[in-house]
Design an enzyme around this catalytic site. Structure first.
Site, short mmCIF file in Angstrom:
data_model
loop_
_atom_site.label_atom_id
_atom_site.label_comp_id
_atom_site.label_asym_id
_atom_site.label_seq_id
_atom_site.Cartn_x
_atom_site.Cartn_y
_atom_site.Cartn_z
N CYS A 137 -3.84 -2.51 3.11
CA CYS A 137 -3.27 -3.81 2.74
C CYS A 137 -2.37 -4.32 3.86
O CYS A 137 -1.20 -3.96 3.95
CB CYS A 137 -2.50 -3.69 1.43
SG CYS A 137 -1.73 -5.23 0.94
N CYS A 140 0.74 -6.15 2.76
CA CYS A 140 1.84 -5.30 2.27
C CYS A 140 2.56 -4.61 3.42
O CYS A 140 3.77 -4.47 3.41
CB CYS A 140 1.34 -4.18 1.36
SG CYS A 140 -0.02 -4.61 0.32
N ASP A 141 1.79 -4.13 4.39
CA ASP A 141 2.37 -3.20 5.37
C ASP A 141 2.45 -3.73 6.80
O ASP A 141 3.03 -3.05 7.66
CB ASP A 141 1.56 -1.89 5.36
CG ASP A 141 1.60 -1.23 3.98
OD1 ASP A 141 2.67 -1.29 3.34
OD2 ASP A 141 0.58 -0.68 3.55
#
Ligand code: NDP
Length: 314
Positions: A137, A140-141
């Site tokens: 992701c 997200c990261d």
């Protein structure tokens, strides 16, 4: 156990589909029981900002949105339990669903909202470094790799979108595409190919992700030349599609060649009367929180109508 003691509506899954089904089923008096699955809150719990869910003009963090949905489902007395459905027996009603290989639940109706999970390459190094530089992701990261060089694998719309996102944060993005063309839509292809700090490497695959406690590089191979080389990168993102979570329904519910559950068009009805499917588990096209919530609502309304029709026939 007799018919009276079974749950009227069992919901499997705790993404937007599952929780929305719970809100509707609970308000209709079905006293739903929901099992969260292995990842309570579903895929949105590994996302950051959600900007396209109606009703949040300023956007909302994915985990917060799932917390809100859970609270709303609980407000109407949905029983929410942690646990993963590990087997089902849909041969007769009440349906039998086994949770965590031990608890057996009898249910008059079942709403399957088990979602989909990211696919992985299957390399040992990918597993070992997951969460330590390896991620599925980018949104997200990506932040953790600010100003650094990263690798992303995949050639679909997701990979292109994530490569584009990463290019704004990172110094350089290597995109590994296994064929000599991208699968993504023309517009996404154009965007990626015209971004100066995205280097698309066609006909390339990952041999190994290097590093001990974190990613230090990626060994890649060019299929045409056979040449192997090491890319310097500290992040490794996998964006090669999703897999619906339907293994336990094989042999019971109709599914397509990729494992997505098939519902009667315009409904959430599966091939088994009384079993409904909502959210990403039956949707490989839209895969949005709001569409999942919409089908969750449909499933609860259909479960309620199914039970009412049955009662009035008795
Ligand atoms: P896709 O299945 O479309 O693409 C997967 C990509 O990963 C393909 O390029 C595929 O290669 C590659 N791939 C698969 N397995 C491997 C492997 N083992 N090693 C290396 N590469 C691999 O998945 P997406 O998640 O990108 O998209 C799913 C759906 O969602 C699509 O319909 C897409 O259009 C849609 N979507 C739409 C968006 C939008 O419109 N904004 C955004 C994101 C997704 P190959 O081509 O060779 O099979």
């Amino acid at each position: 156990m007799g018919k009276q003691s079974s749950v009227k509506c069992l919901i499997l899954g705790s993404g937007p589909a599952g929780y929305t089904a719970a809100i509707y089923a609970a308000r209709a008096g079905l006293k739903p029981v929901l099992y969260t699955g292995a990842q309570p809150g579903g895929q949105l719990t590994i996302t950051t900002e959600v900007e396209n869910f109606p009703g949040y003009p300023e956007g909302v963090l994915g985990p917060q949105m799932m917390e809100d949905l859970r609270t709303q489902a609980e407000r109407f007395n949905t029983e929410i339990n942690y646990g993963l459905a590990t087997a089902v027996d849909f041969s007769k009603r009440p349906f039998k669903v086994t949770i965590d290989e031990q608890t057996e639940i009898l249910a008059e109706t079942v709403i399957v909202a088990t979602g989909a999970s990211a696919k992985w390459l299957g390399l040992d190094s990918e597993k070992r470094l997951n969460g330590h530089g390896v991620s599925a992701c980018a949104v997200c990261d990506g932040f953790f790799f600010k100003g650094q060089d990263v690798v992303i694998v995949g050639g679909g719309d997701t990979a292109c979108e994530e490569a584009s996102y990463l290019s704004k944060i990172c110094n350089k993005v290597y995109m590994l595409v296994r064929r000599d063309e991208l699968r993504a839509s023309r517009i996404m292809q154009k965007r990626v190919l015209s971004t100066p700090n995205i280097d698309v490497l066609f006909n390339h695959s990952t041999v190994e992700i290097l590093g001990d406690k974190g990613v230090t590089g990626v060994l890649v191979k060019n299929h045409h030349t056979g040449e192997k080389r090491e890319l310097n990168a500290t992040g490794f993102f996998v964006a090669i599609g999703h897999q619906p979570n339907t293994d336990i329904f094989k042999g019971w519910l109709d599914m397509d060649e990729s494992g997505y559950l098939i519902t009667k068009p315009g409904t959430t009805q599966t091939n088994i009367p009384g079993v409904f499917a909502a959210g990403d588990v039956q949707d490989k096209v839209y895969r949005q929180a709001v569409t999942a919530a919409g089908t969750g609502c449909m499933a609860a309304l259909e479960a309620e109508r199914f039970l009412v029709a049955e009662e009035s026939a008795e």
